[in-house]
Motif scaffolding. Structure first.
Motif, PDB file in Angstrom:
ATOM      1  N   GLU A  63       1.819   4.963  -1.960  1.00 31.46           N
ATOM      2  CA  GLU A  63       1.410   6.036  -2.862  1.00 31.46           C
ATOM      3  C   GLU A  63       2.642   6.796  -3.346  1.00 31.46           C
ATOM      4  O   GLU A  63       3.607   6.973  -2.608  1.00 31.46           O
ATOM      5  CB  GLU A  63       0.453   7.003  -2.153  1.00 31.46           C
ATOM      6  CG  GLU A  63      -0.886   6.377  -1.783  1.00 31.46           C
ATOM      7  CD  GLU A  63      -1.832   7.400  -1.187  1.00 31.46           C
ATOM      8  OE1 GLU A  63      -1.396   8.563  -1.004  1.00 31.46           O
ATOM      9  OE2 GLU A  63      -2.992   7.045  -0.905  1.00 31.46           O
TER      10      GLU A  63
ATOM     11  N   HIS B 172       3.966  10.392  -5.056  1.00 31.33           N
ATOM     12  CA  HIS B 172       3.576  11.768  -5.313  1.00 31.33           C
ATOM     13  C   HIS B 172       4.810  12.657  -5.380  1.00 31.33           C
ATOM     14  O   HIS B 172       5.860  12.350  -4.802  1.00 31.33           O
ATOM     15  CB  HIS B 172       2.607  12.287  -4.235  1.00 31.33           C
ATOM     16  CG  HIS B 172       3.065  12.044  -2.835  1.00 31.33           C
ATOM     17  ND1 HIS B 172       3.795  12.951  -2.114  1.00 31.33           N
ATOM     18  CD2 HIS B 172       2.896  10.964  -2.018  1.00 31.33           C
ATOM     19  CE1 HIS B 172       4.045  12.451  -0.909  1.00 31.33           C
ATOM     20  NE2 HIS B 172       3.525  11.264  -0.823  1.00 31.33           N
TER      21      HIS B 172
ATOM     22  N   ASP C 141       0.854  -1.189   0.000  1.00 33.90           N
ATOM     23  CA  ASP C 141       0.000   0.000   0.000  1.00 33.90           C
ATOM     24  C   ASP C 141       0.889   1.239   0.000  1.00 33.90           C
ATOM     25  O   ASP C 141       1.139   1.849   1.043  1.00 33.90           O
ATOM     26  CB  ASP C 141      -0.915  -0.027   1.224  1.00 33.90           C
ATOM     27  CG  ASP C 141      -1.917   1.124   1.223  1.00 33.90           C
ATOM     28  OD1 ASP C 141      -2.078   1.760   0.162  1.00 33.90           O
ATOM     29  OD2 ASP C 141      -2.508   1.388   2.289  1.00 33.90           O
TER      30      ASP C 141
ATOM     31  N   TYR D 248       7.613   8.338  -1.953  1.00 34.36           N
ATOM     32  CA  TYR D 248       6.844   7.103  -1.832  1.00 34.36           C
ATOM     33  C   TYR D 248       6.448   6.945  -0.367  1.00 34.36           C
ATOM     34  O   TYR D 248       7.316   6.912   0.507  1.00 34.36           O
ATOM     35  CB  TYR D 248       7.670   5.903  -2.296  1.00 34.36           C
ATOM     36  CG  TYR D 248       8.050   5.965  -3.765  1.00 34.36           C
ATOM     37  CD1 TYR D 248       7.428   5.144  -4.694  1.00 34.36           C
ATOM     38  CD2 TYR D 248       9.031   6.853  -4.213  1.00 34.36           C
ATOM     39  CE1 TYR D 248       7.768   5.196  -6.045  1.00 34.36           C
ATOM     40  CE2 TYR D 248       9.381   6.908  -5.560  1.00 34.36           C
ATOM     41  CZ  TYR D 248       8.744   6.088  -6.465  1.00 34.36           C
ATOM     42  OH  TYR D 248       9.082   6.146  -7.788  1.00 34.36           O
TER      43      TYR D 248
END
Length: 278
Positions: free
Chosen positions: A80, A82, A78, A110
């Protein structure tokens, strides 16, 4: 924390460091997958020469890391991805930093829980932990870090270092607290980590790849007199003053000479011993 990777005798853990995230340097025992005969011969030569493929693994546990752009190989969990631009001002700062240091403009972040694997390479890596500290490194050495470490630019503080140091006007500066991954030009075992305590280090060449923030860098004549400089055989020296640490990679010049001239041409040192007399 997730540690689901099964490290077998084909993939060895050679170094690790634990912070908010865990950083590991893995090494492949050998590569046997080539169907091409020419490539298989090259792989066999590399195996006999001790050249091994390495890969950086980062284990996130509700934490965040920043990577050099393009360094990611794959990830699971899990997590993400950006980029923090910070508006027009932040974008302009990133653009300026990338231009003056040679580093990539964007370093994606991350965040989450899982595992990140960076691109495998035949290069060399070092793990460093900063504790409210600052280091200045050569361009291209930065590879990854914890989000708590800031990646920026350090401007040379003297005219001599700007014009004569061969390091450029700007270098990469890493500040804060957290773990940093550097991509090295030689194995870490070949790095001379010179500790200074209100001392002076003079280097003939630009093979110092890292210095701590308290070290002052200048370029000076080898001798105070013009005659002394001429007779010493040295021109200008890179000079490091203060208290802290400087990393030197003296073997880099040997490797470069081997590539350029071969073994026979550099088997003798630059002194006069062993040379034919006229």
């Amino acid at each position: 924390m997730r540690t689901s990777l099964n490290i077998t005798n084909k993939l060895n853990l050679i170094s690790q460091m634990q912070g908010d995230s865990a950083f590991q340097i893995l090494e492949y025992d050998q590569l046997n997958g080539s169907k091409n005969v020419d490539l298989a011969v090259q792989l066999n030569f590399m195996r006999e020469s001790g050249v091994k493929l390495k890969q950086v693994r980062i284990i996130l546990d509700d934490s965040s890391v920043r990577l050099e752009s393009g360094a990611l190989s794959y990830l699971k969990g899990d997590i993400e991805i950006h980029n923090k631009i910070g508006g027009p001002l932040g974008l302009g700062k990133k653009f300026l930093t990338s231009k003056v240091t040679g580093e990539t403009m964007f370093k994606p972040t991350y965040s989450g829980t899982g595992e990140i694997f960076l691109e495998p390479s035949f290069g060399h890596y070092a793990l460093i932990e900063l504790e409210d500290d600052e280091i200045v490194v050569d361009d291209g050495l930065f590879y990854a870090c914890e989000e708590s470490v800031e990646v920026g630019a350090a401007m040379q503080k003297s005219i001599s270092s700007m014009l004569l140091g061969n390091e450029g006007v700007f270098q990469t500066r890493l500040t804060g607290s957290g773990i940093v991954v550097l991509e090295l030009p030689v194995p870490e075992t070949e790095i001379f980590k010179c500790k200074l305590n209100k001392d002076v280090l003079k280097v003939d060449g630009n093979f110092a790849i890292l210095r701590t923030g308290d070290i002052e860098f200048t370029v000076e004549k080898a001798s105070k007199s013009i005659v002394g400089t001429a007779t010493s055989g040295e021109g200008f020296l890179n000079v490091y003053r203060g208290t802290g640490e400087v990393w030197l990679v003296p073997t880099v010049s040997v490797y470069n000479e081997l590539l350029r001239k071969g073994l026979s041409e550099i088997s003798n040192p630059s002194g006069s011993y062993g040379k034919d007399e006229e």
